[in-house]
Design a protein around this motif. Structure first.
Motif, PDB file in Angstrom:
ATOM      1  N   ARG B 180      60.241  32.005  10.017  1.00 14.29           N
ATOM      2  CA  ARG B 180      61.653  32.400  10.104  1.00 14.29           C
ATOM      3  C   ARG B 180      61.895  33.661   9.268  1.00 14.29           C
ATOM      4  N   VAL B 181      61.243  33.746   8.128  1.00 12.58           N
ATOM      5  CA  VAL B 181      61.374  34.962   7.310  1.00 12.58           C
ATOM      6  C   VAL B 181      60.784  36.154   8.068  1.00 12.58           C
ATOM      7  N   ARG B 183      60.722  36.592  11.228  1.00 16.89           N
ATOM      8  CA  ARG B 183      61.669  37.001  12.278  1.00 16.89           C
ATOM      9  C   ARG B 183      62.892  37.701  11.682  1.00 16.89           C
ATOM     10  N   ALA B 184      63.288  37.260  10.488  1.00 18.73           N
ATOM     11  CA  ALA B 184      64.409  37.935   9.823  1.00 18.73           C
ATOM     12  C   ALA B 184      64.046  39.384   9.516  1.00 18.73           C
ATOM     13  N   ARG B 186      61.855  41.170  11.153  1.00 11.30           N
ATOM     14  CA  ARG B 186      61.841  41.870  12.436  1.00 11.30           C
ATOM     15  C   ARG B 186      63.259  42.296  12.838  1.00 11.30           C
ATOM     16  N   ASP B 187      64.218  41.388  12.686  1.00 11.06           N
ATOM     17  CA  ASP B 187      65.574  41.689  13.132  1.00 11.06           C
ATOM     18  C   ASP B 187      66.252  42.721  12.246  1.00 11.06           C
ATOM     19  N   ASP B 188      66.080  42.640  10.936  1.00  9.14           N
ATOM     20  CA  ASP B 188      66.712  43.597  10.026  1.00  9.14           C
ATOM     21  C   ASP B 188      66.095  43.432   8.639  1.00  9.14           C
TER      22      ASP B 188
END
Lengths: 265, 339
Positions: B180-181, B183-184, B186-188
């Protein structure tokens, strides 16, 4: 170590920052008291957002000092300042768009066992338990801020106002000592402004200290306990809104024409 | 028929190997947001190291030789090479991600891969330049006294077991709070730092895992070919893996298998077989390879989510393990939800 309750939760001393020769912040010095809502106001270009970014570590200051709850965090990277108990929101909402609303909150929680891969493989039971409890806590917060029905949506699908609420919820789940809000009500409809104001007051009553940038002096007067006026990167004055209206420097720099237009509120 | 069966099993082997390769790239690129154009470098490093670890040391003579050789069993050389490659990938990441972001990082990554490819062609002391490594032993073949065809069938099975294990590991990582980190970030990445995550550390971790996966794929390729040299790979081949990731579905572990199978069967191994056995036309083969670019483009236009889209984790997914919690959150809302 316990600090005296009377010491400020956050203070800045002589913060300076220039971008390619243009001075944005020029010696900003102010204290943010505990358990109060402090407004950071000032004309456009006064350096408010830069000051917030210097405090939270997104931008490195040229010089000056930032103290959070007694600890000198000057020059620290953003993630360590955050771990020290500071959360911030952004003027233009920055959601984690590809993740669900629920995950936006879950990822923000502190000290997660599963953020270490060794634990993921060696203590899967502990991680699973913690995840379920964390999801439950995240859902409670989403429910409080009226985002419960959106929990499984991608965050990028949210409306502007919902994104503002998401940013606040994402900060709240980390249970910060000090929360920096960069124009939490900008571009939001009046009914929601009212609500966000109540949410912020609730957070203060729950023991959080808040520093918020806000242009609407009516709101500042209504919900903020304390005001810091910034002009040309410097602290011009601090005090209660009612006192500042009498301060000639403040009136000249910022309030001049606004003060009359805003009188009715 | 036996020739066809051998071709078929070899193709299956390639599908499995590139499933592993695309799982690694998917983690680094689609789930952490790092434009890792140097990915195929790690495939090559894994292949070279697998070779070196399983070959004896050959002192430099007449322009041929390798710096070291451990003479290890092939089954051990492979994971060892992957661990070392993972550490190498972390080192490269630590150096270049210190100050570079997005576009610039992408450009530097291409440059790093090209420089090392060029180096591997010209330097004869380390891995014999263009001659490369030859006679890389087939693991188990000597012990079991089997011929190369039988070995290919056996080793496809070994690769499949590896792939299943690596798939499970990737699934566990991406479902975890660590994933999840990623992906975070990746998103910003600015937001990720704001919420207290050490972005740099997680990016390096992601690079390391990616390097490990790439090296396993590379080691298998070297063992199947029993040799590895600069013409066995080119940094540009990373675009084949990127296409597998895009076509399969970014962020989807099973999608990677679909992407790898689609490309290997329809665009790489399949056309090679058809060209050499029926058409006797190398043009067909090269056209098929060129069509991969068209496939990537059409996929991005018409199905950007890929064959198997990334699945979002729902509230039920997170709470499912502790059903009792569902009731305590908000009874009235739960009722409304049921309606």
């Amino acid at each position: 170590m316990t600090t005296q309750p009377t010491t400020p939760i956050l203070s800045t001393r002589e913060l300076r920052k220039s971008f390619l020769g243009v001075t944005a912040v020029n010696g900003a010095t102010f204290d943010v008291p505990r358990n109060l809502i402090t407004a950071l106001i000032g004309p456009n270009g006064a350096g408010k957002t830069t000051v917030v970014s210097l405090i939270s570590g997104q931008i490195k200051a040229d010089s000056g000092q930032v103290t959070i709850d007694g600890a000198d965090v000057s020059g620290w990277p953003a993630h360590r300042i955050s771990q020290q108990g500071l959360m911030r929101t952004f003027q233009l909402s920055r959601e984690l768009g590809g993740m669900t609303v629920l995950e936006n909150l879950m990822v923000s929680a502190r000290r997660q066992t599963g953020e270490n891969l060794v634990n993921v493989f060696l203590r899967p039971g502990a991680v699973k338990k913690e995840e379920a409890a964390l999801a439950a806590r995240a859902l409670e917060i989403l429910n409080r801020y009226g985002l419960y029905h959106l929990r499984d949506s991608r965050a990028q699908a949210l409306s502007g106002g919902q994104k503002k609420l998401l940013e606040i919820s994402r900060a709240v789940i980390a249970d910060p000592k000090i929360l920096l809000l960069d124009e939490p009500m900008a571009g939001v409809n009046p009914a929601l402004i009212e609500k966000i104001g109540e949410y912020i007051i609730d957070l203060r009553d729950g023991g959080m200290s808040i520093l918020m940038i806000e242009h609407n002096l009516g709101i500042v007067e209504k919900i903020c306990d304390n005001v810091v006026v910034l002009a040309e990167g410097r602290t011009l004055a601090t005090g209660k809104m009612s006192e500042l209206r009498e301060n000639e420097d403040v009136v000249r720099a910022y309030l001049g024409e606004v003060i009359n237009a805003d009188n009715g509120r | 028929m036996s020739a066809f069966f051998l071709f078929f099993m070899t193709m299956v082997f390639y599908v499995i190997v590139f499933w592993i390769a695309s799982l690694g790239l998917d983690l680094v690129w689609s789930r952490t947001g790092i434009p890792l154009f140097a990915y195929y470098l790690y495939v090559a490093v894994g292949a070279y190291l697998t070779g070196l670890f399983s070959l004896p040391h050959v002192p430099l003579q007449n322009g041929v030789g390798n710096l070291f050789g451990f003479n290890l069993p092939g089954l051990l050389a492979l994971p060892l090479a992957a661990v070392v490659t993972g550490l190498f990938a972390m080192f490269v990441g630590a150096v270049f991600m210190r100050r570079l972001r997005t576009d610039y990082l992408a450009v530097v990554m291409v440059a790093v891969a090209l420089v090392i490819w060029d180096f591997s062609q010209n330097d004869i002391t380390l891995v014999s330049g263009n001659t490369g490594l030859t006679n890389i032993p087939l693991p188990l073949a000597g012990v079991l006294h089997i011929n190369i065809n039988q070995w290919t069938y056996l080793y496809t099975g070994v690769a499949f077991v590896w792939a299943l294990a690596l798939w499970w590991i990737m699934k566990t990582v991406s479902n975890s709070p660590t994933g999840r980190v990623f992906r975070a970030i990746r998103d910003d990445s600015v937001v990720a730092a704001t919420i207290g995550k050490n972005v740099y550390r997680y990016q390096i971790l992601s690079m390391g895992i990616g390097g490990f996966y790439a090296a396993i794929a590379g080691g298998f390729l070297a063992q199947l070919a029993t040799s590895w040299n600069p013409s066995s790979w080119a940094p540009f081949e990373v675009f084949n893996v990127f296409t597998m990731v895009i076509v399969g579905g970014v962020g989807s572990n099973l999608g990677m298998l679909v992407g790898a199978a689609l490309l290997q069967v329809l665009f790489i191994q399949g056309p090679t077989y058809v060209a050499s056995n029926y058409l006797h036309s190398p043009t067909f083969e090269t056209l098929a390879a060129a069509a991969i670019g068209v496939l990537m483009w059409l996929s991005l236009w018409f199905r950007p989510q890929g064959a198997v889209p990334e699945r979002l984790k729902s509230t039920a997914w997170y709470l499912g393990r502790e059903p009792a919690l569902q009731e305590t959150i908000n009874p009235d809302l739960t009722v409304e939800e049921r309606a």
